[in-house]
Scaffold this active site. Structure first.
Site, PDB file in Angstrom:
ATOM      1  N   LYS A  83       0.826  -1.211   0.000  1.00  0.00           N
ATOM      2  CA  LYS A  83       0.000   0.000   0.000  1.00  0.00           C
ATOM      3  C   LYS A  83       0.860   1.261   0.000  1.00  0.00           C
ATOM      4  O   LYS A  83       1.930   1.304   0.627  1.00  0.00           O
ATOM      5  CB  LYS A  83      -0.902  -0.056   1.238  1.00  0.00           C
ATOM      6  CG  LYS A  83      -2.021   0.949   1.310  1.00  0.00           C
ATOM      7  CD  LYS A  83      -2.878   0.594   2.516  1.00  0.00           C
ATOM      8  CE  LYS A  83      -4.050   1.542   2.709  1.00  0.00           C
ATOM      9  NZ  LYS A  83      -4.886   1.123   3.856  1.00  0.00           N
ATOM     10  N   SER A 159      -9.432   1.084   2.735  1.00  0.00           N
ATOM     11  CA  SER A 159      -8.495   1.853   1.951  1.00  0.00           C
ATOM     12  C   SER A 159      -7.426   1.007   1.254  1.00  0.00           C
ATOM     13  O   SER A 159      -6.651   1.540   0.458  1.00  0.00           O
ATOM     14  CB  SER A 159      -7.820   2.904   2.855  1.00  0.00           C
ATOM     15  OG  SER A 159      -7.164   2.290   3.958  1.00  0.00           O
ATOM     16  N   SER A 183     -10.272  -1.544   6.659  1.00  0.00           N
ATOM     17  CA  SER A 183      -9.553  -1.183   5.438  1.00  0.00           C
ATOM     18  C   SER A 183      -8.825  -2.336   4.761  1.00  0.00           C
ATOM     19  O   SER A 183      -8.393  -2.192   3.623  1.00  0.00           O
ATOM     20  CB  SER A 183      -8.562  -0.055   5.722  1.00  0.00           C
ATOM     21  OG  SER A 183      -9.244   1.139   6.014  1.00  0.00           O
TER      22      SER A 183
END
Length: 488
Positions: A83, A159, A183
């Site tokens: 990420k 996310s 997330s």
């Protein structure tokens, strides 16, 4: 159609076994994934900074070590994405904002270092909402929108949406995301893969990206790094590699990976509609299917009225996080781009920051809620429930207006509360409904990720894994070319 003979389509466990056994080279494996990224990423825009040459060099080093007779790790040669919020040495940690496009990381974050130590190879960064604050949908100011490979009219979640899409489509065998309220689990569920949110303190982390100062109490206690994978067995391999202590994170504790077996059939509490706010029939069906799978495998599955103190936990979570955001919000919102501030701004308008006395009381409430969950899970070692109480929703719903924001907040409520309680959870797919993946989460006692993983494996054995998949081309015709920046 998926080419099942392609190296990228193999499980992470099979990839590593083939590299260790000399059936394939690590370089061949990396090249297979790079070809898959070139084919698929323009349609879905999940991989942001491709570290192709670095990955090929790491693979060549793995092959040289094998040729020299050295023992290779349990994830030998396995490519993974990281990420955009998590540091990879020598690569910018952009957090999806143009302001940080040159913020080159001097060292790997602890979870990246641990996966490398197990033999895995970072192949690129993955997309996320700008600064992790722009909403649940994976769209960053720097890299644009990531597309759900099942249906472009639905969000891939966030996310950690870039990692979920990369794993689901075979661009990486593993993804490394993080989770402070769903997330990892939400994008895993929306994209048809498995994801683990560990117990707070299980994996070492260092979330200092912008300087030497640590984040505040909410960020310290709520954010946990976690892996995504196409199978629960691969998730288990990542779990074993990521757990442990590190001097950069004094929160990480040396707790055994596997606890003592529980006596008798393991009790599973089932709550299909936590808080009683309603649940979509497809989601209820997924919970029922998972419950049946566990029951048939010998688990003691019991419907339970509700989870502990949900409304109180949601309110405390919101108040504590808003209080932490408030002092820096005027500066931070400028980094989020046009409309990127709407999600947090609406939250701040709804929930005022606490003063010092109120915050002190809220910290006591937080501990009390963690105690209530510990007592609940002492009676029921596992809890089965939804990840999100609807099928995947449209992109940006949470930032559209207050009604959309509230709908998303309600949908993810069990994720939010379990993050607040600090307990582990595994998201696992259960099937497909109306062309979209469905899934559930198995929540467990603190530091009993092993119980969650075993139950999730039982569900997967009965209901089967859903990925890798090709993006549904007929739904992707109007998707703009994904923007991928190269990095050596």
């Amino acid at each position: 159609m998926i080419r099942h003979d392609a190296l990228w389509a193999m499980t992470a466990a099979a990839q590593a076994e083939a590299v260790r056994g000399g059936e394939i080279s690590a370089l061949e494996l990396v090249d297979s994934h790079l070809e898959r990224i070139a084919e698929v990423n323009p349609q879905v825009n999940a991989v942001t900074q491709l570290t192709a040459e670095r990955a090929r060099e790491a693979a060549s080093q793995t092959d040289r070590r094998r040729a020299a007779g050295e023992a290779l790790g349990p994830l030998a040669g396995v490519p993974f994405t990281v990420k955009e919020s998590t540091a990879v040495q020598g690569v910018p940690t952009t957090l999806g904002t143009p302001r940080f496009r040159d913020l080159v990381a001097p060292a790997d974050a602890p979870p990246v270092a641990r996966l490398r130590a197990a033999g895995a190879i970072p192949i690129g960064h993955s997309n996320m909402p700008t600064l992790i604050l722009a909403g649940m949908h994976t769209r960053s100011e720097l890299f644009g929108d990531t597309v759900n490979p099942w249906d472009r009219s639905r969000t891939p979640g966030g996310s950690s949406g870039g990692d979920a899409v990369a794993v689901a489509t075979g661009m990486a065998a593993l993804g490394l995301g993080n989770d402070s309220g769903g997330s990892v689990r939400i994008p895993a569920s929306f994209c048809g893969v498995a994801g683990l949110k560990p117990t707070t303190g299980r994996f070492p982390a260092d979330h200092r990206v912008l300087g030497p100062d640590d984040p505040g109490a909410a960020s310290q206690m709520l954010v946990t790094d976690g892996p995504l994978a196409r199978t629960v067995a691969d998730l288990r391999l990542a779990y074993e590699a990521l757990a442990g202590t590190d001097p950069r994170d004094p929160r990480a504790v040396p707790t055994p990976l596997y606890g003592e077996p529980l006596p008798g059939p393991v009790k599973v509490a089932v709550v299909a509609d936590p808080g009683g706010h309603g649940v979509h029939p497809a989601v209820r069906g997924a919970v029922t299917a998972a419950a049946d799978a566990l029951r048939d495998a010998g688990y003691d599955v019991r419907e339970t009225a509700d989870v502990p103190r949900m409304a109180e936990a949601l309110e405390a979570y919101a108040r504590i996080t808003v209080t932490e955001f408030a002092p820096t919000w005027p500066a931070v919102r400028k980094l989020l781009g046009e409309g990127g501030d709407r999600y947090i701004q609406m939250a701040m308008e709804k929930t005022p920051p606490a003063n010092a006395a109120e915050l002190t009381k809220l910290m006591g409430t937080w501990l009390g809620i963690r105690r209530s969950w510990a007592e609940f899970l002492d009676e029921h070692p596992l809890l089965l429930g939804p990840v999100f109480t609807e099928p995947p929703v449209e992109p940006g719903l949470e930032s559209r207006d207050e009604a959309g924001r509230e709908r998303v907040a309600q949908g993810m409520r069990l994720c939010t509360v379990t993050s607040f309680a600090g307990v582990p959870a595994v998201a696992v797919p259960t099937g497909v409904s109306d062309g979209l993946p469905c899934g559930v989460q198995i929540i467990g006692r603190a530091f009993r990720e092993d119980l969650c993983l075993t139950a999730a494996q039982t569900i997967e054995n009965r209901l089967s894994a859903l990925t890798p998949i090709d993006p549904h081309h007929h739904t992707l015709k109007s998707v703009a070319q994904g923007r991928v920046s190269g990095s050596g």
